[in-house]
Every structure is written in C-alpha cells, then in structure tokens.
Design a protein around this motif. Structure first.
Motif, PDB file in Angstrom:
ATOM      1  N   THR A 478       0.940  -1.226   0.040  1.00 54.99           N
ATOM      2  CA  THR A 478       0.010   0.156   0.136  1.00 54.99           C
ATOM      3  C   THR A 478       0.910   1.364   0.043  1.00 54.99           C
ATOM      4  O   THR A 478       0.383   2.390  -0.551  1.00 54.99           O
ATOM      5  CB  THR A 478      -1.133  -0.069   1.068  1.00 54.99           C
ATOM      6  N   GLY A 479       2.329   1.213   0.368  1.00 52.67           N
ATOM      7  CA  GLY A 479       3.115   2.332   0.586  1.00 52.67           C
ATOM      8  C   GLY A 479       2.390   3.088   1.763  1.00 52.67           C
ATOM      9  O   GLY A 479       2.815   4.337   1.877  1.00 52.67           O
ATOM     10  N   GLU A 480       1.843   2.659   2.535  1.00 50.59           N
ATOM     11  CA  GLU A 480       1.174   3.445   3.807  1.00 50.59           C
ATOM     12  C   GLU A 480       2.385   3.204   4.934  1.00 50.59           C
ATOM     13  O   GLU A 480       2.548   2.222   5.294  1.00 50.59           O
ATOM     14  CB  GLU A 480       0.094   3.039   4.134  1.00 50.59           C
ATOM     15  N   SER A 591      10.200   4.494  -7.652  1.00 55.58           N
ATOM     16  CA  SER A 591      10.036   5.944  -7.580  1.00 55.58           C
ATOM     17  C   SER A 591       9.423   6.583  -8.625  1.00 55.58           C
ATOM     18  O   SER A 591      10.101   6.578  -9.827  1.00 55.58           O
ATOM     19  CB  SER A 591      11.361   6.748  -6.853  1.00 55.58           C
ATOM     20  N   ALA A 594       2.219   7.769 -10.325  1.00 56.97           N
ATOM     21  CA  ALA A 594       1.583   6.680 -10.866  1.00 56.97           C
ATOM     22  C   ALA A 594       1.331   6.705 -12.249  1.00 56.97           C
ATOM     23  O   ALA A 594       1.067   7.916 -12.839  1.00 56.97           O
ATOM     24  CB  ALA A 594       0.127   6.882 -10.024  1.00 56.97           C
ATOM     25  N   ARG A 598       5.572   3.590 -14.449  1.00 53.82           N
ATOM     26  CA  ARG A 598       5.795   3.014 -13.069  1.00 53.82           C
ATOM     27  C   ARG A 598       5.270   1.693 -12.616  1.00 53.82           C
ATOM     28  O   ARG A 598       5.858   0.929 -12.349  1.00 53.82           O
ATOM     29  CB  ARG A 598       5.294   4.095 -11.944  1.00 53.82           C
ATOM     30  N   GLY A 618       5.982   4.246  -4.931  1.00 51.85           N
ATOM     31  CA  GLY A 618       5.692   5.394  -4.644  1.00 51.85           C
ATOM     32  C   GLY A 618       6.018   6.679  -5.333  1.00 51.85           C
ATOM     33  O   GLY A 618       7.283   6.511  -5.876  1.00 51.85           O
ATOM     34  N   ASP A 619       5.481   7.755  -4.746  1.00 52.53           N
ATOM     35  CA  ASP A 619       6.133   9.161  -5.334  1.00 52.53           C
ATOM     36  C   ASP A 619       7.443   9.281  -4.638  1.00 52.53           C
ATOM     37  O   ASP A 619       7.697   8.729  -3.287  1.00 52.53           O
ATOM     38  CB  ASP A 619       5.125  10.335  -5.120  1.00 52.53           C
ATOM     39  N   THR A 622       7.817   9.933  -0.388  1.00 49.26           N
ATOM     40  CA  THR A 622       6.818   9.639   0.252  1.00 49.26           C
ATOM     41  C   THR A 622       6.866   9.536   1.817  1.00 49.26           C
ATOM     42  O   THR A 622       7.642   9.000   2.021  1.00 49.26           O
ATOM     43  CB  THR A 622       6.040   8.313  -0.153  1.00 49.26           C
ATOM     44  N   VAL A 625       7.768   6.426   4.387  1.00 48.54           N
ATOM     45  CA  VAL A 625       8.387   5.179   3.306  1.00 48.54           C
ATOM     46  C   VAL A 625       9.902   5.522   3.374  1.00 48.54           C
ATOM     47  O   VAL A 625      10.284   6.196   2.283  1.00 48.54           O
ATOM     48  CB  VAL A 625       7.584   5.137   2.057  1.00 48.54           C
ATOM     49  N   LEU A 628      11.680   5.133  -0.125  1.00 48.98           N
ATOM     50  CA  LEU A 628      11.442   6.161  -1.138  1.00 48.98           C
ATOM     51  C   LEU A 628      12.312   7.685  -0.834  1.00 48.98           C
ATOM     52  O   LEU A 628      12.149   8.505  -1.699  1.00 48.98           O
ATOM     53  CB  LEU A 628      10.062   6.561  -1.290  1.00 48.98           C
TER      54      LEU A 628
END
Length: 665
Positions: A478-480, A591, A594, A598, A618-619, A622, A625, A628
C-alpha cells in the motif's frame, strides 16, 4: 444451568458452558479454590475445531455421573489452546515427557500450584484399545492424591524441573550457504518420491519448508529444491486435502497420499499456503498454482472473514458430530446433483468411486488431472457448491487470533500485488486495521478478540513476529507508513520483553508466571516464534534502513542454525530467513508518479524471486516510506533503485537492464 464459562470469549470454552462440569477459566481463582479445598486440578486443553475434543466432551463432560465425580474431587479448568498457547506449551511438554506423545484433547492433573503429575490425551468412557476409562483415571488419581500425596507432589516437582531445562541449541552461528545446502540435501533424503511431501502418514502441509525450498531455488538455481516444492504443491492441490469445490486446505491428510483429510480448515494453514502457492506461481508460471492461490484467497475472505474485518480461526472438522459430512460424495449423489451425464463425468474427474475413498462408500474429491473441458468443469463445480450449500455446514470458530491474522495479512497483501487482485489487498488492510485498533492495547498486544472486543490473554512472541511480518507486507503493498511504524513498535517490544541473558522466550518478561517460562525453537504448524521474529526483524531492517534490527534478526535465526543443520523439517522458517540474509535481501524502491511506466517497473520488480526481497512503490520522498526517501526521478522518468545490504546500484529506468540488477548476487 450454564457454568462459569458462560461469559468466556473463546468459542471453545463456550462449547462447554452448558456442561454439568463446574468448569472454570484458567486463572489464579481456580488454583486458589483448589488450595482451599485441598484437591488436585484437572486442566483440560483443546480447541473449537478439534474432532476428538468434541468426542470426549459428548462422552464424558456431558455425562452427569462423570461430572459429579469431577466436581466432587477436582477443580476443573478448561483451556483454549489457541487463546492460551503459553499454557498449552507448558502442559504439552509435560504430556510428551510423560507419555511419549501429545495431542488434543489434552488431559492434565496438577497440584494446586500447577505442577503436573499425571498427563494424557483422550480417555474413553469405557476401557478400550488398552486405555482405561476416564472415570477409572479419575478414581485412581483421587486415591493417589489421598494416600500418596507426597509422591505426587515430588513427581510434579521433577516434571517441572525436566520441562524447564532449555534445549541446547549450541552456540549461535551464521546460517551459511553450506548449512542451507546441507538442509536441502537432508530434505531430499526424506522426500516422498511417489506421493510428494515429507515422511509418511499422517502427512501435514510442509508450508515453511516449501517457502524455504522456493527461496533456496531462487538464490542458487538448484532444480532439486524447485522439484520438491512444486511436486508437493501440486500433489496437495490435486488431493483430497484441498477443497476442490470452494478452495482452502484441511489441516492434514490421514494417509500418505493426500487423499483423506482431517477436515478442519485452519486460518494459519491457509494463510501460509496461500503465500506458498502465489510464490510457486511466480516461480513456475503453472496455472494450477495460480488457480489454487486465487481460490484460497477467496476462501479466506469469503468463509473466514468476520464482520469486524478480521479473519476467523477455523472451520470445524465435524458437521452435526460427523466428520466430513459436508464435503464427501458418492457417485449417486453426484448424479443427483448434476444429472446422469455430468454426474458420471464428475465422478471420473474427481476420482469418486463406488467403493469410496473415505467412509460408508463416500469419497473425497480429487482433481488428479485438468480435464480438457474447463467450461464444463467450472459449471460442475458451481452446481456442486450450490448443492453442498444445502447440506449441514461445519461450525466456525470466529475468534480473531493476532498471529494467524498476521500470517493472513502477509499472504493476502502479496497475493494482491502479485496478481493484481485489489480485493486481497483490501482484505489484508481491513484485518490490519482491526488488529491495530483492537488488539494493540496500551503499547502491548492481546492474543485474540471476538466480536470486536479484545480478550484478556496477552500476546506471545509469535503474535509479535507474525503480525509484524504481515504489516511489513502490507506496507509494501500500500505504501502506507502506518504499517511500517507499527511493525517497528512491535519489534521494539520483542527486543525489550522476549530476550534476556538466558536467550529467547515465547512469553514476555512481565507475563503471567507459569510453572516454567516456555520456549519452543521448532516450527509447528506455524513458524516458531523466534524464527517469525527473526524474519520480521530482517525485513524491517531492509525497509527502514535499520542495521540494529538486522543484527537482532541475524542473531535470532543464528541461534537456530544447529537446528536447521540437524533437523531442517523443524526449522523451515529460520532456513527461509537465512536464504533472505544470504541474498541481501534486495531493497527495491520504484519511485515515480502513478502511471503505466511506473506500473511496468513495479511489476518487474515484484516478479523478482530474490529471497526475501522488499519492494515499495510510490512518489519520491513519500512520508513514512524510508526506501523512497532521496529517490528522485531519473531523467524525469520513474526509476528503480536496487540496494543490497544498504548499498545501492545506480537507478534503472528501463525493464531490460532491471533484470540484471535484480539477479542473484
């Protein structure tokens, strides 16, 4: 009238709430009562999906005469082994020491301070098969307590001293390539060349070993490791241990050929096997592996999902007191459900014979080959599922166990990202939210909840390790940042509470004191707590850039190196973590914004079979994270950053050079 179990949260204890036995829950109150009355304690341990637990309950605990004898001469304590694995571990060690075997129901007689002096498992209502009747056992224990008290108390002391001695695992050492190669060779020596799997009947799904073998193949290219993993995976997937209609695996096969299962379906088995099958599919591309992964994920969500978002513990082995009633078929039943042509065809496809493979002429369903008519098979399965739904259904143990939900979160998250199934990732996230909101209380884990309410028992080491493992997989999916942060908090508790000068322990330093503090270094049906914690520590280190956690993870699995070398079937998860350590593990950050570019890079990164590789997408920068952070676009395009041991290669923006960067070290 209900007994003292009527207010319990455990479904297993609630099954006994109407017994005439004056059951109590585990706790000081029960032992204080035994001291006051000067009687021994009967500790009866089982779980809700246990067939023989039900049998003994019907035969003995529902019998008025037996209950009267129990109530007069004992304080009776009923324990759900899944809610109190610490209590179960202590008394299982005693039972195995005294009898040479163990199992459930477990029947233990202790002094009023908890020291066991006589142990057994199932006892029949009348003498049978060399076993005394349960009431005879009760009478003999009562007489011995009255006439030979000192002898029993001395025996209890000796037993506690015996089970308190820690297994000598030797000095910690790295899990080297040589150790892991030796483990694979030992597994090959015990591999069942005819029916796959390891050993003979009963045959259990070797979930942790299969993950180890897949990781070993990925690191070394050893075809023997992949052959054993794929052969066992396919044999189970085509056998009666797998539900060919609705997905999901039973606990084990009673035979060596995977034909007849013990029909209970456990969350932990299916969570571990879901992860194995999605990794098998990634490694081999085999359609049967993908099908079983998809069906098992659907089973977890559909049949074990709870209204609160968690995953229930099990489906019972019995239906209306009959094992397998829901699942088995005769040729005539197939014809009745499908009509003459499809019924006869289904009997051939699913190996349902007039003689039967189970009991009373009925058969389990097996799919020994993929038929040439997939549309017909799909139609037949759909109609049989509908017909089966009209039968009585097994009961569900709906408590939510922390460790097993952690295993399921990891499996569903990985299934979701590897297959593109968003429902699996969403289910993993729902379970994580429930556990985080309900089970994480004042900075510590509770073992289980039911109906959204946490039970009192404290989490044990496997709860912390398995939940951290799941949250780390969810963080990658999820990248959370929330999940990485909570995993770190869990692992901080592990470092503070479960390790001391004597080594690792399965219970926290401030947990309830039992007659001894348990520690089991070996895998059971789930990874050993120390191996689970070790794996989570290694993964966390890779995701967070935390050398301290890597060192602790290396120490955890290094303490099991001798077990891996000498008894790899008992240390599959530690060996799998060892493979990750040898491979790096790779730390991969994809990185960029979206979009299709990617997404293509992310899919290629996730297709990497490097053992234990971590992948975040993800960006750049982020929040929450770490992988990243400081990972900008390359020439304005999404980029893949690949690191091993905190040392990174140059960013890659094209798929073709990415394969070389992701290859074995």
């Amino acid at each position: 009238m209900p007994n003292r179990l009527a207010a319990a949260t455990s479904p297993y204890l609630l099954q006994h709430a109407e017994n005439p036995v004056d059951w109590r829950e585990w706790g000081e109150e029960a032992f204080a009562e035994a001291r006051t009355r000067d009687v021994p304690v009967l500790v009866s341990v089982g779980y809700a999906a246990c067939h023989w637990c039900h049998v003994m309950a019907h035969e003995s605990f529902e019998d008025e005469a037996t209950a009267a004898q129990l109530n007069a001469d004992f304080v009776c304590v009923k324990v759900d082994r899944e809610e109190r694995p610490d209590v179960d571990s202590v008394y299982m060690s005693a039972t195995q020491a005294l009898t040479g075997h163990g199992g459930w129901p477990m029947t233990v007689f202790t002094t009023p301070d908890g020291r066991p002096f006589y142990c057994g498992t199932y006892f029949p209502p009348r003498p049978a098969h060399g076993m005394p009747a349960f009431r005879q056992v009760l009478g003999a224990v009562t007489q011995a307590w009255t006439t030979r008290r000192e002898e029993l108390e001395s025996a209890g002391t000796r037993i506690v001293e015996g089970i308190s001695a820690r297994l000598d695992l030797g000095a910690p050492m790295p899990l080297t390539a040589e150790v892991l190669d030796t483990a694979v060779a030992a597994l090959a020596g015990g591999y069942d060349e005819e029916f796959a799997g390891f050993g003979g009947a009963p045959k259990f799904p070797p979930s942790m070993l299969l993950e180890f073998l897949l990781r070993h193949w990925a690191r070394t290219g050893d075809p023997e490791a992949l052959r054993m993993a794929a052969g066992t995976g396919e044999a189970m997937a085509r056998g009666g241990i797998y539900d060919q209609l609705a997905g999901g695996f039973a606990r084990y096969a009673v035979d060596a050929e995977w034909v007849v299962p013990h029909f209970e379906k456990m969350l932990y088995d299916n969570a571990l096997l879901l992860r194995v099958y999605v990794h098998l599919w990634r490694a081999t591309g085999e359609s049967w592996a993908r099908r079983v992964a998809d069906e098992t994920a659907a089973f977890l969500i559909r049949d074990l999902g709870t209204p609160e978002g968690g995953l229930a513990s099990a489906l019972d082995a019995d239906t209306d007191g009959v094992e397998g009633l829901t699942y088995v078929w005769t040729p005539d039943q197939l014809v009745e459900a499908l009509g003459e042509d499809d019924g006869r065809w289904a009997a051939e496809v699913f190996a349902v014979t007039p003689a039967g493979t189970f009991e009373h002429g009925a058969s389990t369903l097996r799919l020994l080959r993929d038929p040439d008519e997939p549309a017909r098979l799909a139609s037949v399965r759909e109609r049989l599922v509908a017909a089966r739904a009209g039968r009585p259904q097994p009961a569900r143990d709906d408590k939510v166990v922390t460790a097993w939900n952690g295993l399921a979160i990891a499996a569903l998250a990985e299934h979701g990202v590897l297959t593109g199934n968003e429902a699996s990732v969403a289910a993993a996230r729902r379970a994580a939210v429930l556990v985080a909101d309900v089970h994480w209380v004042d900075g510590r884990l509770r073992r289980a909840s039911r109906d959204g309410v946490a039970g009192a028992p404290a989490g044990v080491l496997e709860d912390y390790g398995d939940l951290a493992e799941g949250l780390l997989a969810l963080h990658q999916a999820t990248g959370e940042g929330r999940w990485l942060e909570l995993a770190g908090d869990l692992l901080d508790v592990v470092a503070e509470q479960f390790i001391d000068a004597d080594g690792w322990h399965d219970t926290a330093a401030d947990a309830e004191a039992l007659v001894h503090r348990p520690f089991d270094p070996a895998d059971g049906p789930t990874p050993a707590g120390v191996a689970a914690a070790g794996g989570a520590l290694v993964t966390y280190a890779a995701l967070a850039g935390a050398p301290r956690h890597r060192e602790l993870g290396e120490a955890a699995v290094g303490s099991l190196a001798r077990l891996v070398a000498q008894a790899p079937r008992a240390a599959g998860w530690a060996a799998a973590v060892g493979e990750a350590l040898l491979a790096g593990p790779l730390e991969i950050a994809v990185s960029g914004p979206a979009g299709a570019e990617r997404d293509a890079l992310a899919a290629a990164a996730r297709a990497s079979v490097s053992p234990g590789a971590v992948v975040v997408v993800g960006d750049p920068d982020t929040p929450g994270v770490p992988l990243l952070a400081g990972r900008p676009l390359a020439q304005g395009r999404p980029a893949v950053y690949v690191c091993r041991g905190f040392v990174c290669s140059a960013p890659v923006t094209e798929l073709s050079p990415l394969g070389g960067v992701l290859g074995p070290s």
